[in-house]
Scaffold this motif. Structure first.
Motif, PDB file in Angstrom:
ATOM      1  N   LYS A 261       0.847  -1.195   0.000  1.00  0.00           N
ATOM      2  CA  LYS A 261       0.000   0.000   0.000  1.00  0.00           C
ATOM      3  C   LYS A 261       0.877   1.237   0.000  1.00  0.00           C
ATOM      4  O   LYS A 261       1.940   1.269   0.618  1.00  0.00           O
ATOM      5  N   ILE A 262       0.404   2.259  -0.692  1.00  0.00           N
ATOM      6  CA  ILE A 262       1.149   3.526  -0.730  1.00  0.00           C
ATOM      7  C   ILE A 262       0.824   4.306   0.542  1.00  0.00           C
ATOM      8  O   ILE A 262      -0.340   4.542   0.853  1.00  0.00           O
ATOM      9  N   THR A 263       1.864   4.680   1.256  1.00  0.00           N
ATOM     10  CA  THR A 263       1.678   5.448   2.488  1.00  0.00           C
ATOM     11  C   THR A 263       1.826   6.935   2.192  1.00  0.00           C
ATOM     12  O   THR A 263       2.873   7.367   1.691  1.00  0.00           O
ATOM     13  N   PRO A 264       0.805   7.737   2.467  1.00  0.00           N
ATOM     14  CA  PRO A 264       0.930   9.188   2.259  1.00  0.00           C
ATOM     15  C   PRO A 264       2.078   9.763   3.076  1.00  0.00           C
ATOM     16  O   PRO A 264       2.504   9.176   4.085  1.00  0.00           O
ATOM     17  N   LEU A 265       2.572  10.892   2.633  1.00  0.00           N
ATOM     18  CA  LEU A 265       3.723  11.530   3.282  1.00  0.00           C
ATOM     19  C   LEU A 265       3.430  13.010   3.504  1.00  0.00           C
ATOM     20  O   LEU A 265       2.791  13.647   2.667  1.00  0.00           O
ATOM     21  N   VAL A 266       3.893  13.534   4.656  1.00  0.00           N
ATOM     22  CA  VAL A 266       3.797  14.978   4.924  1.00  0.00           C
ATOM     23  C   VAL A 266       5.193  15.499   5.228  1.00  0.00           C
ATOM     24  O   VAL A 266       5.931  14.912   6.021  1.00  0.00           O
ATOM     25  N   GLN A 267       5.546  16.613   4.579  1.00  0.00           N
ATOM     26  CA  GLN A 267       6.850  17.239   4.800  1.00  0.00           C
ATOM     27  C   GLN A 267       6.672  18.691   5.242  1.00  0.00           C
ATOM     28  O   GLN A 267       5.716  19.356   4.835  1.00  0.00           O
ATOM     29  N   ILE A 269       7.864  22.111   4.617  1.00  0.00           N
ATOM     30  CA  ILE A 269       8.579  22.827   3.558  1.00  0.00           C
ATOM     31  C   ILE A 269       8.221  24.314   3.622  1.00  0.00           C
ATOM     32  O   ILE A 269       7.049  24.680   3.489  1.00  0.00           O
ATOM     33  N   ASP A 270       9.238  25.150   3.828  1.00  0.00           N
ATOM     34  CA  ASP A 270       9.042  26.609   3.852  1.00  0.00           C
ATOM     35  C   ASP A 270       7.922  27.017   4.814  1.00  0.00           C
ATOM     36  O   ASP A 270       7.022  27.805   4.473  1.00  0.00           O
ATOM     37  N   ASN A 271       7.966  26.429   6.004  1.00  0.00           N
ATOM     38  CA  ASN A 271       7.010  26.755   7.064  1.00  0.00           C
ATOM     39  C   ASN A 271       5.567  26.366   6.716  1.00  0.00           C
ATOM     40  O   ASN A 271       4.610  26.913   7.269  1.00  0.00           O
ATOM     41  N   LYS A 272       5.407  25.430   5.780  1.00  0.00           N
ATOM     42  CA  LYS A 272       4.096  24.870   5.445  1.00  0.00           C
ATOM     43  C   LYS A 272       4.174  23.356   5.588  1.00  0.00           C
ATOM     44  O   LYS A 272       5.241  22.749   5.411  1.00  0.00           O
ATOM     45  N   MET A 273       3.053  22.736   5.913  1.00  0.00           N
ATOM     46  CA  MET A 273       2.987  21.278   5.950  1.00  0.00           C
ATOM     47  C   MET A 273       2.407  20.801   4.615  1.00  0.00           C
ATOM     48  O   MET A 273       1.284  21.152   4.251  1.00  0.00           O
ATOM     49  N   VAL A 274       3.210  20.031   3.873  1.00  0.00           N
ATOM     50  CA  VAL A 274       2.833  19.629   2.522  1.00  0.00           C
ATOM     51  C   VAL A 274       2.607  18.116   2.488  1.00  0.00           C
ATOM     52  O   VAL A 274       3.510  17.335   2.799  1.00  0.00           O
ATOM     53  N   GLY A 275       1.395  17.720   2.125  1.00  0.00           N
ATOM     54  CA  GLY A 275       1.036  16.303   2.083  1.00  0.00           C
ATOM     55  C   GLY A 275       0.944  15.775   0.661  1.00  0.00           C
ATOM     56  O   GLY A 275       0.524  16.497  -0.252  1.00  0.00           O
ATOM     57  N   TYR A 276       1.361  14.503   0.475  1.00  0.00           N
ATOM     58  CA  TYR A 276       1.326  13.849  -0.833  1.00  0.00           C
ATOM     59  C   TYR A 276       0.427  12.610  -0.744  1.00  0.00           C
ATOM     60  O   TYR A 276       0.620  11.757   0.140  1.00  0.00           O
ATOM     61  N   TYR A 277      -0.513  12.491  -1.680  1.00  0.00           N
ATOM     62  CA  TYR A 277      -1.505  11.415  -1.657  1.00  0.00           C
ATOM     63  C   TYR A 277      -1.683  10.841  -3.065  1.00  0.00           C
ATOM     64  O   TYR A 277      -1.838  11.599  -4.029  1.00  0.00           O
ATOM     65  N   PRO A 278      -1.660   9.512  -3.203  1.00  0.00           N
ATOM     66  CA  PRO A 278      -1.625   8.892  -4.538  1.00  0.00           C
ATOM     67  C   PRO A 278      -2.938   9.009  -5.312  1.00  0.00           C
ATOM     68  O   PRO A 278      -4.026   9.012  -4.731  1.00  0.00           O
ATOM     69  N   ILE A 279      -2.808   9.081  -6.633  1.00  0.00           N
ATOM     70  CA  ILE A 279      -3.937   8.968  -7.557  1.00  0.00           C
ATOM     71  C   ILE A 279      -3.688   7.713  -8.382  1.00  0.00           C
ATOM     72  O   ILE A 279      -2.759   7.668  -9.195  1.00  0.00           O
TER      73      ILE A 279
END
Length: 333
Positions: A261-267, A269-279
């Protein structure tokens, strides 16, 4: 002296009565608190999360209102009727298993409602966790969706009650970003499915060209986040992934190859929380992103080339990574 003794006796009696009453009240409170077990509390939280997930991700297509015009998927009442009413003795556990099986792999074999597939087509694969599908299934099983007037009678009260239950829940950035991505996907998916159903694949390509970006952007504005779709092989050049996004895409593809399973990731970056989610692609995607001249009809391919001369988004198979949602969130204070 006798009056003093008498007065002392009265005080003693009052004290004893007060002590008994207070003690009984405390015992009653303790007895009540015993009934509020962690299991019961967790069950209620699961139901509240199930409602929240349905409202955010499912109701856009599975409309709980009593409307027929413009319907693009069976209403929740029909889903409950087929899964539960048609199998009168089905347990909650078996209902949850059936729903997990279908949502994780939507196909005719796993469906309990073949008539709905004939009428609306297969639903796209959703990126829910098993825990989330379980929460959704619990809510459907225990709800009163079968009531024809459920939306009028129950929706607002249910919404208020479940928001109250969840108000003290601490939500991680990863889960928060997923909520935003799924809400946006639900709105975009509803509009895309309607375009496919009403105008055909060729015109759905035109819809994506003129409206998809605005729908995603508007959803982000409404949610107070920045949200976008990106890919390593974009159809539109503005959707090309940057280095951080490409790194996540690479690892996500590797996970799919390994049947993980693809696990989402949050980083951060530049004082923002950036999340990555699969399509992830499904059968419906093949009409525009599959193999040219076989899965993609020639008239659709002509329209794609006309609107996207630099298109790279063809040649996909089912259950492959088409791209990712990127959700940029402000940090909590």
């Amino acid at each position: 002296m006798k009056k003093g003794i008498k007065f002392a006796k009265i005080n003693l009696i009052v004290l004893l009565v007060f002590t008994m009453l207070f003690g009984c009240e405390n015992r009653a409170k303790k007895d009540i608190s015993k009934n509020e077990t962690p299991v019961a509390k967790n069950e209620q939280l699961d139901l509240s999360k199930g409602f929240q997930l349905l409202e955010s991700n499912c109701f856009a297509c599975h409309n709980p209102k009593k409307v027929i015009e413009g319907r693009i998927a069976p209403p929740m009442s029909a889903i409950k009727e087929y899964y539960i009413t048609e199998n009168k003795n089905i347990s909650e556990e078996d209902f949850i298993k059936s729903l997990i099986m279908f949502i994780e792999n939507p196909n005719k074999e796993n469906s309990k409602i073949p008539e709905a597939i004939e009428m609306y087509g297969l639903m796209p694969k959703m990126n829910f966790t098993e825990e989330q599908v379980t929460q959704i299934a619990k809510y459907i099983y225990q709800s009163k969706f079968e009531d024809p007037d459920w939306y009028i009678k129950h929706f607002q009260n249910e919404k208020f009650m479940h928001l109250e239950n969840l108000k003290n829940e601490v939500v991680s950035y990863k889960d928060l970003g997923l909520q935003y991505a799924m809400k946006t996907k639900a709105v975009l998916g509803k509009n895309l499915i309607a375009a496919l159903k009403n105008k055909g694949t060729k015109e759905a390509v035109a819809f994506c060209n003129t409206r998809a970006f605005n729908i995603v952007d508007s959803a982000g504005t409404a949610l107070n986040v920045t949200i976008k779709r990106v890919s390593d092989f974009p159809r539109n050049a503005i959707n090309i992934a940057n280095n951080n996004e490409l790194n996540f895409i690479y690892n996500a593809k590797k996970a799919l190859v390994n049947k993980e399973k693809i696990t989402p990731l949050v980083q951060d970056i530049d004082n923002k929380m950036v999340g990555y989610y699969p399509i992830v692609t499904n059968k419906m995607c093949m009409q525009c992103h599959g193999e040219p001249n076989s899965q993609i009809l020639s008239e659709t391919l002509t329209k794609i080339k006309e609107l996207y001369p630099m298109d790279k988004a063809v040649g996909y198979g089912e259950n492959e990574l088409r791209g990712i949602w990127v959700v940029e969130m402000n940090k909590k204070e």
